[in-house]
Design a protein around this motif. Structure first.
Motif, PDB file in Angstrom:
ATOM      1  N   GLN A   1      48.721  44.385  31.298  1.00 62.23           N
ATOM      2  CA  GLN A   1      50.104  44.735  31.596  1.00 62.23           C
ATOM      3  C   GLN A   1      50.303  46.251  31.553  1.00 62.23           C
ATOM      4  O   GLN A   1      51.009  46.820  32.395  1.00 62.23           O
ATOM      5  CB  GLN A   1      51.053  44.061  30.599  1.00 62.23           C
ATOM      6  CG  GLN A   1      52.531  44.254  30.921  1.00 62.23           C
ATOM      7  CD  GLN A   1      52.890  43.720  32.304  1.00 62.23           C
ATOM      8  OE1 GLN A   1      52.586  42.570  32.643  1.00 62.23           O
ATOM      9  NE2 GLN A   1      53.519  44.556  33.129  1.00 62.23           N
TER      10      GLN A   1
ATOM     11  N   LYS B   1      49.002  47.698  34.722  1.00 55.07           N
ATOM     12  CA  LYS B   1      49.929  47.429  35.830  1.00 55.07           C
ATOM     13  C   LYS B   1      51.103  48.395  35.779  1.00 55.07           C
ATOM     14  O   LYS B   1      51.541  48.926  36.812  1.00 55.07           O
ATOM     15  CB  LYS B   1      50.430  45.980  35.757  1.00 55.07           C
ATOM     16  CG  LYS B   1      49.368  44.928  36.089  1.00 55.07           C
ATOM     17  CD  LYS B   1      49.906  43.511  35.914  1.00 55.07           C
ATOM     18  CE  LYS B   1      48.833  42.471  36.202  1.00 55.07           C
ATOM     19  NZ  LYS B   1      49.320  41.084  35.973  1.00 55.07           N
TER      20      LYS B   1
ATOM     21  N   TYR C   1      45.360  46.580  41.235  1.00 53.40           N
ATOM     22  CA  TYR C   1      45.828  45.955  42.479  1.00 53.40           C
ATOM     23  C   TYR C   1      45.092  44.634  42.666  1.00 53.40           C
ATOM     24  O   TYR C   1      44.042  44.395  42.055  1.00 53.40           O
ATOM     25  CB  TYR C   1      45.590  46.881  43.664  1.00 53.40           C
ATOM     26  CG  TYR C   1      44.145  47.158  43.967  1.00 53.40           C
ATOM     27  CD1 TYR C   1      43.422  46.384  44.891  1.00 53.40           C
ATOM     28  CD2 TYR C   1      43.471  48.209  43.328  1.00 53.40           C
ATOM     29  CE1 TYR C   1      42.093  46.645  45.169  1.00 53.40           C
ATOM     30  CE2 TYR C   1      42.136  48.473  43.597  1.00 53.40           C
ATOM     31  CZ  TYR C   1      41.439  47.691  44.513  1.00 53.40           C
ATOM     32  OH  TYR C   1      40.130  47.939  44.775  1.00 53.40           O
ATOM     33  N   GLU C   2      45.653  43.779  43.489  1.00 53.77           N
ATOM     34  CA  GLU C   2      45.029  42.489  43.790  1.00 53.77           C
ATOM     35  C   GLU C   2      44.395  42.524  45.173  1.00 53.77           C
ATOM     36  O   GLU C   2      44.956  43.094  46.108  1.00 53.77           O
ATOM     37  CB  GLU C   2      46.068  41.363  43.716  1.00 53.77           C
ATOM     38  CG  GLU C   2      46.590  41.104  42.312  1.00 53.77           C
ATOM     39  CD  GLU C   2      47.492  39.881  42.242  1.00 53.77           C
ATOM     40  OE1 GLU C   2      47.415  39.050  43.174  1.00 53.77           O
ATOM     41  OE2 GLU C   2      48.264  39.782  41.275  1.00 53.77           O
TER      42      GLU C   2
ATOM     43  N   LEU D   1      41.828  40.655  40.430  1.00 50.85           N
ATOM     44  CA  LEU D   1      42.587  41.814  39.962  1.00 50.85           C
ATOM     45  C   LEU D   1      41.609  42.962  39.705  1.00 50.85           C
ATOM     46  O   LEU D   1      40.617  42.802  38.996  1.00 50.85           O
ATOM     47  CB  LEU D   1      43.343  41.474  38.674  1.00 50.85           C
ATOM     48  CG  LEU D   1      44.286  42.562  38.150  1.00 50.85           C
ATOM     49  CD1 LEU D   1      45.487  42.722  39.101  1.00 50.85           C
ATOM     50  CD2 LEU D   1      44.775  42.219  36.740  1.00 50.85           C
TER      51      LEU D   1
END
Length: 562
Positions: A270, A273, A279-280, A285
């Motif tokens: 988290q 992020k 990024y995905e 991930l």
């Protein structure tokens, strides 16, 4: 006079020249000056290139600045002569009395001699063994057990607050393979696919049954979980005992599994992020480590939802930083070269400057030869040479010293016969014997009623430092004076092998002093004890102190008899 003291004297001389208007330094006088022992005899006791370094800033030429500084230094206490050599080098000779005080300073400091506050206030975490709790520690772990411990010792000697940490790889399928192997051994069944081999598994099965009678009568996953937990506890305790016997002690045994059980990994994801560095793509991930010099971005969560080791590594680093460590040092094996860039990029991704918070040292492989052949694999461990095997075969001191005297990135081939023989060709024997010789000399002095200078301060007792005036006295004193700088350098560069090589050089200087008839410490025949004998006793005790202190930084004993 130590190099540090002479540096302060030179700084004071520069300051005086600036204050008198004889010298202009727009950037101010440096806080310290590099002082070295000259390589050639006849070039004084110490040398410095400070005139070459400052001449341009002072708007003069190095030779002129050197001559100006030489005149100022010749007036300083403890300096007998200053020669300007070449383009502006200063060769400095120190008065015997000023040089001789080093011996008393060493004795007064005792075990603290060589310690400093260079890294005072820094909290440093040294993680130097990362192992599965599924078997004995092996040769690769042995090298790190030595180097990591020695690095931690020199860092502590330089004033840092050091925590030694062992990272337990107790998460992953290998733990189930471990449990299944123990169960198979207990039930007399073949080793399972991807299971562990070696007699130690049979021994573990017996130990697990003894610790938890009836455990193998359980069924299915309940049995596997119980055996896994019990086998883990027993094997980890064996690793801890092995390291304690090897004179390597850890402050923290950190469980990888605990990172996941505590929720640290989701919190880390988290945070990444929030910082915008993930990024995905392709259902996975990724961390955008290429933004910070990595050769490719790194996966944190695979497309099947499984967390990667890199996710654990990132959470682990953040855990260390959350525990208040200013700097994290990792010692990794030869197959981890790719980790340097990714770990540095990871630190940058979480907002740190890796130049300030991270060191990653990569060690090379070690090969042990016996009778011209590589040491045979352990029957008990199945396919490895264990730490215990090596300690029994070679001895703790010989093994530790032999591994510590080389940089981490040097591939090593060690011959058992060479590193265990009792001769001056063997560095560890040579250094330890020099220490034992000082102890014997001190014991002989005690028998003659000579006053032992334990705790002598430079201005106390009957010690006359000016009596240490022989050339060999000066060589030994300068060697002892160099020790604090060697320790500081070893700490800054994370290179404890510098201490080992220093000890070998100093033992050589001491032996030459010992063999010099004019430098005899003990009176001969019916001669009375004279002040010069007392002075050389102080020098002998100082030598013993330095050698013992240096060996301690390598985790090697300093025997009094050999």
């Amino acid at each position: 006079m130590t190099p540090a003291q002479l540096s302060s004297t030179i700084v004071a001389a520069l300051t005086s020249l600036v204050d008198d208007g004889a010298l202009t330094l727009p950037d101010g006088v440096p806080a310290e000056v590099t002082v070295e022992r000259p390589r050639q005899k006849g070039h004084g006791d110490y040398a410095t290139n400070v005139a070459l370094q400052l001449a341009k800033k002072a708007s003069t030429n190095p030779r002129a600045l050197g001559e100006l500084l030489a005149k100022q230094l010749e007036q300083a206490d403890g300096i007998s002569a200053v020669e300007v050599a070449g383009p502006g080098f200063l060769n400095i000779s120190v008065e015997a009395g000023a040089q001789g005080k080093v011996a008393a300073e060493v004795v007064a400091a005792g075990a603290a001699y060589g310690h400093s506050e260079l890294l005072g206030g820094e909290k440093i975490n040294v993680e130097f063994i990362s192992a599965n709790p599924t078997g004995p520690l092996h040769l690769g772990h042995t090298r790190w057990a030595v180097l990591g411990d020695a690095i931690a010792r020199v860092l502590a000697a330089a004033g840092a607050e050091v925590t030694r940490e062992f990272y337990i790889n107790d998460r992953g399928v290998q733990m189930n393979h471990f449990a299944d192997s123990i169960i198979a051994a207990a039930l007399g069944e073949p080793k399972p696919e991807d299971g562990y081999a070696g007699e130690y598994i049979t021994d573990l099965a017996k130990a697990v049954e003894q610790a938890s009678p009836g455990i193998f009568q359980l069924e299915g996953e309940e049995r596997r979980a119980a055996v896994r937990a019990q086998g883990y506890a027993i094997q980890l305790k064996e690793q801890q005992d092995q390291l304690d016997g090897f004179n390597t002690h850890f402050d923290v045994w950190f469980s990888e599994l605990s990172l996941h059980e505590s929720g640290s990994v989701p919190e880390t994801l988290q945070r990444l992020k929030d910082l915008g560095h993930v990024y995905e793509e392709g259902g996975a991930l990724w961390m955008r480590t290429t933004d910070f010099g990595d050769d490719k971005d790194r996966v944190l969560i695979k497309s099947d939802g499984e967390l990667t080791y890199f996710a654990s590594d990132t959470a682990y680093y953040l855990d260390k930083r959350a525990r208040g460590f200013d700097h994290c040092i990792y010692l990794l094996g030869a197959d981890h070269h790719g980790y340097v860039g990714r770990l540095r990029a990871m630190a940058a991704c979480v907002g740190d400057d890796p130049d300030k918070t991270l060191d990653v040292l990569i060690g090379q492989l070690v090969k042990i030869l016996k009778n011209g052949e590589e040491l045979k694999l352990s029957k008990r461990a199945g396919n490895i040479v264990t730490l215990d095997d090596l300690a029994r075969e070679i001895g703790v001191d010989a093994l530790r010293y032999s591994l510590a005297r080389y940089p981490a990135d040097s591939p090593l081939v060690l011959d058992v016969a060479e590193i265990t023989k009792q001769s001056n060709d063997n560095p560890v024997y040579y250094v330890q014997y020099a220490h034992a010789r000082t102890c014997r000399m001190i014991e002989n002095a005690r028998d003659l009623g000579m006053a032992l200078p334990e705790g002598t301060a430079p201005d106390q007792g009957g010690f006359d430092p000016s009596l240490l005036s022989h050339e060999r006295d000066g060589e030994l004193l300068r060697a002892l004076a160099e020790y604090p700088r060697v320790v500081a350098s070893a700490a800054e560069l994370r290179e404890p092998h510098r201490v080992a090589r220093y000890l070998e050089d100093t033992a050589s200087v001491f032996n030459k002093w010992y063999d010099t008839k004019e430098c005899r410490m003990l009176p001969q025949g019916d001669e009375p004890v004279r002040p010069v004998n007392e002075a050389r006793l102080v020098l002998t005790v100082a030598t013993r102190t330095v050698i013992a202190n240096g060996l301690d930084l390598l985790g090697v004993s300093a025997p009094e008899r050999m």
